[in-house]
Design an enzyme around this catalytic site. Sequence first.
Site, PDB file in Angstrom:
ATOM      1  N   ASP A 164      72.914  78.895  16.444  1.00 33.73           N
ATOM      2  CA  ASP A 164      72.212  80.340  17.064  1.00 33.73           C
ATOM      3  C   ASP A 164      71.472  80.764  16.273  1.00 33.73           C
ATOM      4  O   ASP A 164      70.756  81.282  16.699  1.00 33.73           O
ATOM      5  CB  ASP A 164      73.073  81.401  17.197  1.00 33.73           C
ATOM      6  CG  ASP A 164      72.911  82.261  17.821  1.00 33.73           C
ATOM      7  OD1 ASP A 164      72.371  82.537  19.246  1.00 33.73           O
ATOM      8  OD2 ASP A 164      73.245  83.752  17.441  1.00 33.73           O
ATOM      9  N   ARG A 171      63.514  81.418  18.925  1.00 39.14           N
ATOM     10  CA  ARG A 171      62.740  81.837  20.017  1.00 39.14           C
ATOM     11  C   ARG A 171      61.654  83.394  20.136  1.00 39.14           C
ATOM     12  O   ARG A 171      60.950  83.559  20.317  1.00 39.14           O
ATOM     13  CB  ARG A 171      64.427  82.542  20.808  1.00 39.14           C
ATOM     14  CG  ARG A 171      64.790  81.304  21.313  1.00 39.14           C
ATOM     15  CD  ARG A 171      66.510  80.973  21.631  1.00 39.14           C
ATOM     16  NE  ARG A 171      66.080  82.025  22.580  1.00 39.14           N
ATOM     17  CZ  ARG A 171      67.382  83.264  22.617  1.00 39.14           C
ATOM     18  NH1 ARG A 171      68.580  83.352  21.822  1.00 39.14           N
ATOM     19  NH2 ARG A 171      67.367  83.766  23.420  1.00 39.14           N
ATOM     20  N   SER A 186      73.604  82.702  23.635  1.00 38.30           N
ATOM     21  CA  SER A 186      73.543  82.683  22.053  1.00 38.30           C
ATOM     22  C   SER A 186      74.379  84.133  21.912  1.00 38.30           C
ATOM     23  O   SER A 186      75.034  83.994  20.733  1.00 38.30           O
ATOM     24  CB  SER A 186      71.731  83.513  21.804  1.00 38.30           C
ATOM     25  OG  SER A 186      71.792  84.667  20.837  1.00 38.30           O
ATOM     26  N   LYS A 190      78.464  83.226  19.986  1.00 36.80           N
ATOM     27  CA  LYS A 190      78.806  84.365  18.749  1.00 36.80           C
ATOM     28  C   LYS A 190      79.995  84.881  18.631  1.00 36.80           C
ATOM     29  O   LYS A 190      81.304  85.413  18.059  1.00 36.80           O
ATOM     30  CB  LYS A 190      77.749  85.553  18.431  1.00 36.80           C
ATOM     31  CG  LYS A 190      77.105  84.878  17.244  1.00 36.80           C
ATOM     32  CD  LYS A 190      75.614  85.497  16.991  1.00 36.80           C
ATOM     33  CE  LYS A 190      74.949  85.591  18.298  1.00 36.80           C
ATOM     34  NZ  LYS A 190      73.924  86.552  17.947  1.00 36.80           N
TER      35      LYS A 190
HETATM   36  N1  URA Z   1      71.119  89.888  20.906  1.00 41.99           N
HETATM   37  C1  URA Z   1      71.025  87.765  20.756  1.00 41.99           C
HETATM   38  O1  URA Z   1      72.643  87.517  20.093  1.00 41.99           O
HETATM   39  N2  URA Z   1      71.037  86.639  21.279  1.00 41.99           N
HETATM   40  C2  URA Z   1      69.559  86.227  22.174  1.00 41.99           C
HETATM   41  O2  URA Z   1      69.573  85.640  22.519  1.00 41.99           O
HETATM   42  C3  URA Z   1      69.442  87.954  22.306  1.00 41.99           C
HETATM   43  C4  URA Z   1      69.891  89.081  22.479  1.00 41.99           C
END
Ligand code: URA
Length: 425
Positions: A164, A171, A186, A190
Site C-alpha cells: 500500500d 496513485r 488501501s 492497514k
Molecule cells: N487514505 C488511505 O490510506 N488510502 C487511500 O487510498 C486514501 C486515503
Amino acid sequence: MSEFAAVDVIRAKRDGHTLSDAQIDWVVDAYTRGAVADEQMSALAMAILLRGMTPAEIARWTAAMIASGERLDLSSVTRPTADKHSTGGVGDKITLPLTPLVAACGAAVPQLSGRGLGHTGGTLDKLESIAGWRASISNDEFKRQLQDVGAVICAAGDGLAPADRKLYALRDVTGTVEAIPLIASSIMSKKIAEGTGALVLDVKVGSGAFMKDLATARELASTMVRLGKDSGVNTIALLTNMSTPLGLAVGNANEVAESVEVLAGGGPSDVVELTLALAREMLAAAGIDADPAKVLESGAAMDTWRAMIRAQGGDPDAPLPVARETEVLRAESDGIVTSLDAYGIGVAAWRLGAGRARKEDPVSFGAGVQLKVKPGDAVRAGDVLLELRADDPARIPAARATAAEAVLIGAERPTSTNLVLDRIA
Ligand code: URA
C-alpha cells in the site's frame, strides 16, 4: 505463485474483465518486489479507476496487500480492541480526544495514524507539536502501551502493508487516488493488518473531504464495512459532514489545544458531539457497556491522555508552539455567516505552513487558522472572523485571499445540517 505478464493483466482490466485471484496475488506481490514496474502499475491503477472491480476482486486485492507485510497479533492485550479511521477532513482532530476517551471507558485503542498531505492535516503532525513526543515506537512498545495505558497513537511501521505504501505514492502522482476499490483496499489493508477487533470508519462528505457527495461516500463506506466484516473485524461506518471545518482550530498546535479543552470538559460543541458519537459506536462494536459522556465529565479521559502522551516521551504540560506572526481577517459588512467552506479554510492553513506540499517537507506547528465564528453566527462590520497564524509572514497574503473567499456573509441564516449524515453497518 503463478507467473503472468503484467501487460496481460493490464489489458484484461482495460477491457473490462474480472481479474482472477491468481492474477491479483501475482501483480500485488510482483509490484511490491519491484518485478512489475511503476509505469505498469500506473496503467493498471487507471484501468481499475475507469473499469472498477467486483466485490470479490476488491477482497482479494485487500488480502494481497495485507499479505505483502506483517499482521500484528494483539492477542496479548486483555481488553477488547477498537479503532477509528477517518477519511480525512479540515480541523479533524477527533482522534486526539477520542482515543484516550474510549480507552478510559475500558477498550484498548490501537491508532496507527499518518501525516498530512495537501489540505487535510495529519494526526502525527498535530501530536508532534507536543515537546518530546515520539511518533515511532517498536511493535513491542506498542503492545505494552496498549495493555498498560489502553491508548496508543503512533506511526504505522514499515512492515505493515508495504504494497500500500508503494501504491499510494504512485496513485498520488498518477491521478488514481479517487478509485473506490483502491481507496477501500488501501485503508482496510492497514486496519486489518493492525489487528483491531472492532473498527469505526468516519467517512467524511463535503467540500473539505475526499468524497464530495453522499452517494460516493456511501459506496466507499459500504465497500469498507464489507471488507472489514469479511475479515472478522466488527466494522461500522458513520458518514459525517465536512462542508465546514470541525471546531475552531485548523492547524497543528492549535488543534492539540482544542482537543485538550474537550478533554477538560469544554471545547466546541461539534467536536464534542462527534467525539461522543464515534466513542459510542466504538464501545458498542467492542461490546463495552459504558457512557462516554459520563467518563469525559469524570476527568478519566484527561488522565489517560496525559499517560498516553508521557508514555511516548511527551510532556503534556509543556507550552505549545506559537506562530511568530498573527493577522486577522475582519468582516466587511454586517450580516450572518452563511458559509465557511472547509476546503478553502484547509487550503489557507496549508498555505500558512500547517501542511506540506511534498511528503518530505516539514510542517510549522504554530501555523494555521483559528476561527472566531461558525456558520449561523451574526457579525458586525469590523468583527474578527478568523486569525491567520504563520512563522513566515510572506505566507500570509495568499492565505488571507483564500480564507476571505471561504467565508460568506449574507442576510439569511443557513439551514443547519446534521453532523452525522448516515450510518452503515
Ligand atoms: N487514505 C488511505 O490510506 N488510502 C487511500 O487510498 C486514501 C486515503
